[in-house]
Design a protein around this motif. Sequence first.
Motif, PDB file in Angstrom:
ATOM      1  N   ALA A  32      22.844 -26.510  31.176  1.00  0.00           N
ATOM      2  CA  ALA A  32      21.468 -26.538  31.696  1.00  0.00           C
ATOM      3  C   ALA A  32      20.447 -26.261  30.597  1.00  0.00           C
ATOM      4  O   ALA A  32      19.331 -26.786  30.628  1.00  0.00           O
ATOM      5  CB  ALA A  32      21.316 -25.519  32.824  1.00  0.00           C
ATOM      6  N   ARG A  87      19.274 -27.366  37.068  1.00  0.00           N
ATOM      7  CA  ARG A  87      17.859 -27.712  36.928  1.00  0.00           C
ATOM      8  C   ARG A  87      17.707 -29.154  37.257  1.00  0.00           C
ATOM      9  O   ARG A  87      18.689 -29.888  37.206  1.00  0.00           O
ATOM     10  CB  ARG A  87      17.339 -27.339  35.546  1.00  0.00           C
ATOM     11  CG  ARG A  87      17.846 -28.227  34.417  1.00  0.00           C
ATOM     12  CD  ARG A  87      17.717 -27.606  33.067  1.00  0.00           C
ATOM     13  NE  ARG A  87      16.330 -27.313  32.723  1.00  0.00           N
ATOM     14  CZ  ARG A  87      15.995 -26.803  31.538  1.00  0.00           C
ATOM     15  NH1 ARG A  87      16.926 -26.518  30.632  1.00  0.00           N
ATOM     16  NH2 ARG A  87      14.750 -26.579  31.255  1.00  0.00           N
ATOM     17  N   PRO A  88      16.492 -29.600  37.457  1.00  0.00           N
ATOM     18  CA  PRO A  88      15.780 -29.428  38.712  1.00  0.00           C
ATOM     19  C   PRO A  88      16.571 -29.707  39.961  1.00  0.00           C
ATOM     20  O   PRO A  88      17.759 -29.825  39.943  1.00  0.00           O
ATOM     21  CB  PRO A  88      14.589 -30.340  38.557  1.00  0.00           C
ATOM     22  CG  PRO A  88      14.270 -30.289  37.120  1.00  0.00           C
ATOM     23  CD  PRO A  88      15.610 -30.078  36.441  1.00  0.00           C
ATOM     24  N   THR A 117       7.917 -24.956  42.682  1.00  0.00           N
ATOM     25  CA  THR A 117       9.004 -25.495  41.858  1.00  0.00           C
ATOM     26  C   THR A 117       8.504 -26.053  40.532  1.00  0.00           C
ATOM     27  O   THR A 117       9.282 -26.187  39.599  1.00  0.00           O
ATOM     28  CB  THR A 117       9.783 -26.589  42.621  1.00  0.00           C
ATOM     29  OG1 THR A 117       8.860 -27.509  43.173  1.00  0.00           O
ATOM     30  CG2 THR A 117      10.617 -25.981  43.725  1.00  0.00           C
ATOM     31  N   ASP A 165       9.303 -20.813  33.921  1.00  0.00           N
ATOM     32  CA  ASP A 165       9.199 -21.576  32.680  1.00  0.00           C
ATOM     33  C   ASP A 165       9.077 -20.708  31.439  1.00  0.00           C
ATOM     34  O   ASP A 165       9.476 -21.104  30.353  1.00  0.00           O
ATOM     35  CB  ASP A 165       7.958 -22.471  32.759  1.00  0.00           C
ATOM     36  CG  ASP A 165       8.336 -23.870  33.191  1.00  0.00           C
ATOM     37  OD1 ASP A 165       9.491 -24.256  32.918  1.00  0.00           O
ATOM     38  OD2 ASP A 165       7.497 -24.542  33.813  1.00  0.00           O
ATOM     39  N   TRP A 184      23.994 -22.356  36.734  1.00  0.00           N
ATOM     40  CA  TRP A 184      22.610 -22.754  36.478  1.00  0.00           C
ATOM     41  C   TRP A 184      22.461 -24.242  36.768  1.00  0.00           C
ATOM     42  O   TRP A 184      23.262 -25.042  36.286  1.00  0.00           O
ATOM     43  CB  TRP A 184      22.229 -22.522  35.021  1.00  0.00           C
ATOM     44  CG  TRP A 184      22.011 -21.103  34.615  1.00  0.00           C
ATOM     45  CD1 TRP A 184      22.847 -20.349  33.839  1.00  0.00           C
ATOM     46  CD2 TRP A 184      20.875 -20.284  34.914  1.00  0.00           C
ATOM     47  NE1 TRP A 184      22.300 -19.091  33.652  1.00  0.00           N
ATOM     48  CE2 TRP A 184      21.085 -19.033  34.302  1.00  0.00           C
ATOM     49  CE3 TRP A 184      19.698 -20.480  35.653  1.00  0.00           C
ATOM     50  CZ2 TRP A 184      20.172 -17.988  34.396  1.00  0.00           C
ATOM     51  CZ3 TRP A 184      18.791 -19.441  35.742  1.00  0.00           C
ATOM     52  CH2 TRP A 184      19.030 -18.201  35.116  1.00  0.00           C
ATOM     53  N   GLN A 226      11.950 -23.523  35.667  1.00  0.00           N
ATOM     54  CA  GLN A 226      12.698 -24.423  34.786  1.00  0.00           C
ATOM     55  C   GLN A 226      14.154 -24.588  35.199  1.00  0.00           C
ATOM     56  O   GLN A 226      14.775 -25.616  34.923  1.00  0.00           O
ATOM     57  CB  GLN A 226      12.621 -23.953  33.336  1.00  0.00           C
ATOM     58  CG  GLN A 226      13.128 -22.535  33.139  1.00  0.00           C
ATOM     59  CD  GLN A 226      13.455 -22.256  31.691  1.00  0.00           C
ATOM     60  OE1 GLN A 226      13.999 -23.106  31.012  1.00  0.00           O
ATOM     61  NE2 GLN A 226      13.118 -21.058  31.228  1.00  0.00           N
ATOM     62  N   ALA A 227      14.732 -23.585  35.834  1.00  0.00           N
ATOM     63  CA  ALA A 227      16.143 -23.685  36.230  1.00  0.00           C
ATOM     64  C   ALA A 227      16.396 -22.688  37.345  1.00  0.00           C
ATOM     65  O   ALA A 227      15.608 -21.766  37.556  1.00  0.00           O
ATOM     66  CB  ALA A 227      17.072 -23.398  35.055  1.00  0.00           C
TER      67      ALA A 227
END
Lengths: 417, 80
Positions: free
Chosen positions: A396, A286-287, A269, A314, A284, A273-274
């Motif tokens: 996001a 993130r995190p 993880t 990423d 979408w 990034q998403a």
Amino acid sequence: MTPVTAEMPKVVDRQGPSGTHRLFAAGNDAGLAEHVQTFGALPLHGVDARLIDVVEASGLTGRGGAAFASWRKIAATVDARSGAPLERKPVVIANGAEGEPLSFKDKALLAHAPHLVIDGLLTAARAVSGGQLFIYATDAGLPAVERALAQRHDSRSIRLVAAPETFISGEASAVVNGIANGPALPTDHRRRLSESGFKGRPTLVLNVETLAHMALIARYGSAWFRTEGSDRDPGTRLVSVSGPAGDRLLEVAGDAGLGDVLSSADIDTSSIQAVLVGGYHGRWVRPMGYRLSPTGPASHTVRPGAGVVHALPDSVCGLETTAQIVGYLANESAKQCGPCMYGLPAMARVLNSLAYGGRDPQLVRELGRLSRMVTGRGACHHPDGAAQLVGSALEAFSAEVAAHLAGTCTKRMGRRS
Amino acid sequence: MSETLHIDWTRCDGRGLCTELLPTLLDRDDWGYPLAKRATNGDRSNVAVRPAHSEAAREAVYLCPKMALSLANQVAGFGQ
Ligand code: SF4
Ligand code: SF4
């Protein structure tokens, strides 16, 4: 009429599989022998409309995307049937079309556990006193089902129909239209399929995974089903995980943590990034603190849709990725409904511009305006899904949006330095 | 009795006759398709019609060249 009880007579005298390894418990390429040995014979003669109460108590929701309470669909079909003449016996369809490009769980289920899907279809058909039965799947899914049907004698009423490989072919009204008339295009939703679907008959369309769960619920009861998952999201679900490390199919407990799902799929993880959850009509996030559940506050939960989790590394620009997806969705519009046919390409153009160098701050406002314009204005939810995806991307990837408007890109700069 | 005007998007061709007949209920979108000015519960394919506009809505249903419009919850013609 006999009074309704919440459980049907226990016919299967054995325990259901424990843990989350349920649907594939009979192993890869499970034939009828392995299937029966693992799960026991299907107690079909004990199944009738009381199944509705069992399914309600189980809390099973549709695994095809919309997460509608399965018992309600069955009950609506039964209601539409009562009073109808005999030739209007309900039609029941197992939907394995799975047009979502990021989803592969239904294909896997049809390939490795076809007997569970067939059991589920026969079970649902008994519950609604159904007549014609169909299994609808793309060419990839059909051979295994054909082999499975040839092994058994209780499924002669089932017909297989090939679904086209389009995004929209799995939408319920498109399924009915495709089987009845040929083109797998959605139809106007003025009348419910449960009242008037296939050739005007009451029609029940259930996703193949939903049916597989139902086959187990018919055997082991609702309490067993609820031994995994949570109150708001009981049972298990299949999840198609994709990302930099390739594709992984998981069966996870309801209400699973997104981070746990990713690490179960061996995704680091810290390099993500998403995550796109729910597929091309999804969201979408993130995190990774979210939980996968069809209900719950949007700040902590994300709807799994058809069980799609796609990890964005990423190194990739989320705006570019989303622009490509929206371009695809615009192409996959069935081009029947004006707002979808014109609105989605318009959204794709604006998003492309934002992703690939446009610096006009009006672009963001224009995306919002177009999203609002198309939402709720199609025969199916395709425009709504596209609008949701775009809205979640702007949220996001807000840092990327700001960077693009300022003439830079967080990713390209990252690569350069 | 409140009625809703249902738009069948698979039929509508967006020439906008209905938006001329029902200017209080419908705008035109960028491409000419009818756009509900107010959505009940976010439903923009079933537009609430108040009694004052019932007549005009009926006319739109009748005149729509694509038969894309229909009214639901019409006063029951039989039985009561
Ligand atoms: S909304 Fe779009 S995808 Fe859905 S039926 Fe209409 S044109 Fe086809
Ligand atoms: S009159 Fe009919 S075809 Fe014309 S825009 Fe209105 S609904 Fe569409």
